[in-house]
Design a protein around this motif. Structure first.
Motif, PDB file in Angstrom:
ATOM      1  N   ARG A 184       0.831  -1.216   0.000  1.00 54.20           N
ATOM      2  CA  ARG A 184       0.000   0.000   0.000  1.00 54.20           C
ATOM      3  C   ARG A 184       0.864   1.264   0.000  1.00 54.20           C
ATOM      4  N   LEU A 193      -5.267   4.885  -5.195  1.00 54.19           N
ATOM      5  CA  LEU A 193      -6.077   5.068  -4.000  1.00 54.19           C
ATOM      6  C   LEU A 193      -6.058   3.830  -3.115  1.00 54.19           C
ATOM      7  N   PRO A 195      -7.965   2.629   0.447  1.00 51.32           N
ATOM      8  CA  PRO A 195      -9.015   3.036   1.384  1.00 51.32           C
ATOM      9  C   PRO A 195      -8.478   3.292   2.792  1.00 51.32           C
ATOM     10  N   GLY A 196      -8.818   4.451   3.338  1.00 55.60           N
ATOM     11  CA  GLY A 196      -8.534   4.725   4.737  1.00 55.60           C
ATOM     12  C   GLY A 196      -7.143   5.218   5.066  1.00 55.60           C
ATOM     13  N   GLN A 198      -3.746   7.951   3.690  1.00 55.28           N
ATOM     14  CA  GLN A 198      -3.169   8.909   2.759  1.00 55.28           C
ATOM     15  C   GLN A 198      -1.732   9.197   3.156  1.00 55.28           C
ATOM     16  N   GLY A 285      -7.409  -2.655   2.123  1.00 58.93           N
ATOM     17  CA  GLY A 285      -7.702  -2.740   0.706  1.00 58.93           C
ATOM     18  C   GLY A 285      -8.025  -4.172   0.320  1.00 58.93           C
TER      19      GLY A 285
END
Length: 417
Positions: A184, A193, A195-196, A198, A285
């Motif tokens: 990730r 992208l 999820p959850g 950044q 993910g």
């Protein structure tokens, strides 16, 4: 090639490690010849014609050559270019790919040739080798997203067949989390992208420089994951040149990448016993789970046709895994071999029954697409080669169909497994 076969694989040339140690001056050339003939455009065409839509490619860690300690580890060089070529063929045939980390640094399971070094000295479950596996993961993730030849890769599998006793795999649960986070982290660097989560670091450079920046400045991922990114960066720079990947040098990573997040993949929690870590706890993910089932090694059912069919027709592995969050589950290895002399009539039933059982989940991948055909191998291909199984009629030409979809009717609920 000059390999050998023996009852104890540690006592003969029955692994990559043993072969390269025995033939240090000619091994690379021998493996190049092997790779160029074992998996070819013709085989991909045959797989596509047989309706195969997914393959699982078993890879050794040594395919990322800087990870190998040449003073103490003996593995062939040059495999990455053959991998790139094979993936291009698969992409062109629209066949999806799972990159399976089949042979881990330090060896993940004792006394098995598939680990690349048949030994009882298992060292994978150490900080040093966990780290090398994470660097491998960062490299393969980057290649999967940046090299167009890797475009059909949809999943990376962390560890093929770890030791089944979880008491002998210390910190494997931590590795599972770091494996997912490494994939990730690379994807976030590439603008994909997740999820959850950044990044807290701006990305304005090519992938190698960006990984270095994230490794030194980001606080989103732990130090072990960041260290793997840092070590992967110069390897990727070199591979970008070797494999001619222009995107490796693209400074506009975010807008250039249209890929989706890869499916992180593990052997399911029930592969192990003795309080194993559940890989579902590491998910971030999309994630999938793998199980393998061979009846020929014993311990599954009595060695007769009725017992085999009673067992497989009542298989509950998909349901048991789903109850603990390990879903979707696919069966990444299985075969037709038996502990008894199987008739052709039984192998028709055996192929149908296994396909039915494994299709309760996300599908199946047969081991192997073909095997050695030689006087020494004798009749090995009859039950171990998918393509030969199609030719012999055990498998239907369309893998989604059956000779007899009701093959399990007489056996359901007669026993459980």
């Amino acid at each position: 090639m000059g390999g050998e076969n023996c009852d104890d694989c540690s006592q003969c040339i029955m692994s990559e490690f043993a072969y390269v140690r025995a033939y240090p001056d000619t091994a690379d050339e021998a493996f190049a010849k092997h790779w160029s003939t074992w998996f070819t455009q013709d085989y991909v065409t045959q797989l596509a014609s047989a309706g195969i839509n997914t393959v699982r490619l078993p890879l050794g860690y040594w395919i990322v050559e800087p990870l190998v300690n040449r003073e103490t580890e003996f593995y062939p060089r040059g495999g990455i270019t053959f991998l790139q070529q094979g993936l291009k063929w698969l992409k062109d045939a629209r066949i999806q790919v799972i990159l399976d980390h089949h042979a881990l640094p330090g060896v993940q399971t004792p006394d098995q040739s598939f680990t690349g070094n048949c030994t009882d000295n298992v060292q994978f479950y150490t900080e040093y080798n966990f780290h090398r596996a994470l660097v491998w993961t960062a490299v393969m993730t980057s290649l999967s997203h940046l090299d167009p030849n890797f475009a059909s890769v949809f999943a990376i599998e962390a560890v093929n067949e770890p030791i089944t006793n979880a008491a002998q795999t210390p910190n494997y649960g931590t590795f599972q989390k770091n494996f997912v986070d490494t994939i990730r982290a690379v994807e976030l660097v590439l603008g994909i992208l997740v999820p959850g989560v950044q990044l807290d670091t701006a990305i304005t450079k090519n992938v190698s420089a960006a990984l270095t920046d994230v490794a030194s400045a980001s606080t989103v991922f732990n130090p072990e994951v960041r260290a793997a990114l840092a070590e992967a960066a110069p390897i990727l720079l070199s591979l970008g040149v070797q494999l001619a990947i222009p995107a490796m040098f693209n400074s506009d990573l975010v807008s250039a990448n249209q890929r989706e997040a890869l499916v992180t993949t593990f052997m399911d929690v029930n592969w192990q016993y003795n309080n194993p870590p559940n890989p579902a706890d590491a998910a971030l993910g999309p994630q999938g789970y793998d199980n393998h089932l061979y009846y020929s090694y014993g311990g599954v059912a009595d060695a007769n046709p009725t017992a085999y069919l009673e067992s497989i027709c009542n298989l509950q592995r998909v349901q048991v895994d789903a109850a603990v969050g390990d879903s979707p589950l696919w069966f990444g290895e299985w075969g037709l071999p038996t502990q008894f002399n199987a008739t052709d009539e039984f192998l028709y039933q055996w192929a149908d029954a296994q396909k039915l059982a494994y299709s309760q989940g996300a599908g199946w991948i047969f081991w192997n697409f073909h095997v050695e055909n030689s006087e020494l191998a004798a009749n090995l291909s009859r039950q171990w080669s998918y393509l030969d199984g199609v030719k012999l009629g055990y498998f239907t030409q369309d893998p989604s169909q059956y000779h007899n979809a009701g093959v399990c009717a007489p056996y359901v609920n007669r026993t459980s497994s």
